[in-house]
Design a protein around this motif. Sequence first.
Motif, PDB file in Angstrom:
ATOM      1  N   ALA A 299       1.169  -0.974   0.062  1.00 54.53           N
ATOM      2  CA  ALA A 299       0.092   0.185  -0.158  1.00 54.53           C
ATOM      3  C   ALA A 299       1.011   1.234  -0.169  1.00 54.53           C
ATOM      4  N   ALA A 300       0.490   2.345  -0.936  1.00 53.08           N
ATOM      5  CA  ALA A 300       1.574   3.190  -0.899  1.00 53.08           C
ATOM      6  C   ALA A 300       0.706   4.505  -1.226  1.00 53.08           C
ATOM      7  N   SER A 301       1.123   5.719  -0.482  1.00 52.01           N
ATOM      8  CA  SER A 301       0.322   6.773  -0.489  1.00 52.01           C
ATOM      9  C   SER A 301       1.424   7.821  -0.940  1.00 52.01           C
ATOM     10  N   ARG A 302       1.048   8.954  -1.625  1.00 52.67           N
ATOM     11  CA  ARG A 302       1.952  10.100  -1.737  1.00 52.67           C
ATOM     12  C   ARG A 302       1.913  11.047  -0.507  1.00 52.67           C
ATOM     13  N   ASP A 303       0.921  11.276   0.138  1.00 49.03           N
ATOM     14  CA  ASP A 303       0.942  12.272   1.482  1.00 49.03           C
ATOM     15  C   ASP A 303       0.528  11.568   2.960  1.00 49.03           C
ATOM     16  N   GLU A 304      -0.357  10.609   2.718  1.00 50.17           N
ATOM     17  CA  GLU A 304      -0.743  10.006   3.903  1.00 50.17           C
ATOM     18  C   GLU A 304      -1.341   8.932   3.907  1.00 50.17           C
ATOM     19  N   LEU A 305      -1.083   7.725   4.801  1.00 50.53           N
ATOM     20  CA  LEU A 305      -1.863   6.290   5.026  1.00 50.53           C
ATOM     21  C   LEU A 305      -2.054   6.075   6.363  1.00 50.53           C
ATOM     22  N   ALA A 306      -3.736   5.890   6.494  1.00 57.03           N
ATOM     23  CA  ALA A 306      -4.058   5.700   7.615  1.00 57.03           C
ATOM     24  C   ALA A 306      -4.972   4.477   7.603  1.00 57.03           C
ATOM     25  N   PHE A 307      -5.016   3.756   8.788  1.00 59.47           N
ATOM     26  CA  PHE A 307      -5.896   2.749   8.978  1.00 59.47           C
ATOM     27  C   PHE A 307      -6.488   2.685  10.478  1.00 59.47           C
ATOM     28  N   ALA A 308      -7.706   2.446  10.449  1.00 61.26           N
ATOM     29  CA  ALA A 308      -8.485   2.789  11.625  1.00 61.26           C
ATOM     30  C   ALA A 308      -9.459   1.442  11.844  1.00 61.26           C
ATOM     31  N   ALA A 309      -9.743   1.207  13.174  1.00 57.96           N
ATOM     32  CA  ALA A 309     -10.715   0.274  13.559  1.00 57.96           C
ATOM     33  C   ALA A 309     -11.554   1.081  14.455  1.00 57.96           C
ATOM     34  N   GLY A 310     -12.992   1.289  14.155  1.00 63.31           N
ATOM     35  CA  GLY A 310     -13.706   2.138  15.036  1.00 63.31           C
ATOM     36  C   GLY A 310     -13.022   3.549  15.134  1.00 63.31           C
ATOM     37  N   ASN A 311     -13.181   3.998  16.401  1.00 64.51           N
ATOM     38  CA  ASN A 311     -12.944   5.278  16.503  1.00 64.51           C
ATOM     39  C   ASN A 311     -11.847   5.379  17.639  1.00 64.51           C
ATOM     40  N   ARG A 312     -11.375   4.092  18.137  1.00 63.82           N
ATOM     41  CA  ARG A 312     -10.453   4.131  19.057  1.00 63.82           C
ATOM     42  C   ARG A 312      -8.879   3.508  18.910  1.00 63.82           C
ATOM     43  N   ALA A 313      -8.901   2.962  17.546  1.00 67.24           N
ATOM     44  CA  ALA A 313      -7.396   2.485  17.146  1.00 67.24           C
ATOM     45  C   ALA A 313      -7.195   2.992  15.809  1.00 67.24           C
ATOM     46  N   ARG A 314      -5.898   3.221  15.854  1.00 67.74           N
ATOM     47  CA  ARG A 314      -5.604   3.915  14.463  1.00 67.74           C
ATOM     48  C   ARG A 314      -4.016   3.917  14.320  1.00 67.74           C
ATOM     49  N   LEU A 315      -3.603   3.893  13.107  1.00 63.45           N
ATOM     50  CA  LEU A 315      -2.251   3.710  12.342  1.00 63.45           C
ATOM     51  C   LEU A 315      -2.193   4.869  11.483  1.00 63.45           C
TER      52      LEU A 315
END
Length: 145
Positions: free
Chosen positions: A88-104
Amino acid sequence: MNTPSKPLRAVALMLTGAVLGLAADLGASDGKSLAVLEARLAALERSVVVTPAGVELRGPGASLHLEGGVARLDAVADIQLHARRLTAASRDELAFAAGNRARLQMKKSGEVSLAGTDVDLVATGRMNVRGSGSSAVKGSKIGTH
């Protein structure tokens, strides 16, 4: 009224050509073949929606929207990716979230943020933590297990 862009018109023309080719293959001369063709065309019209803004591909429980340079996949069930290698590649930002309490979250600046209510980092071998600036570990209890 807006007219579809050239790529969207091309998609519509390809689909129309596919249906006409199907009609020729079926030899659409008898009523039964025409009924089959009409049913397939109706299913295609429900599955592929072309508007001036974009294209939507619909399936049972999921849809793919292509609009304004953005692709969005919506699903009411699980999505599974199976691959030998996944990139997975992104030019500016890459984010993964599960619900609203876990995030990378990873940004092009190099900033990486990992957030969650409980976070475990486990290594069966060595684990190295390095920082060229100051490093801080905070918590009510800090030690080894």
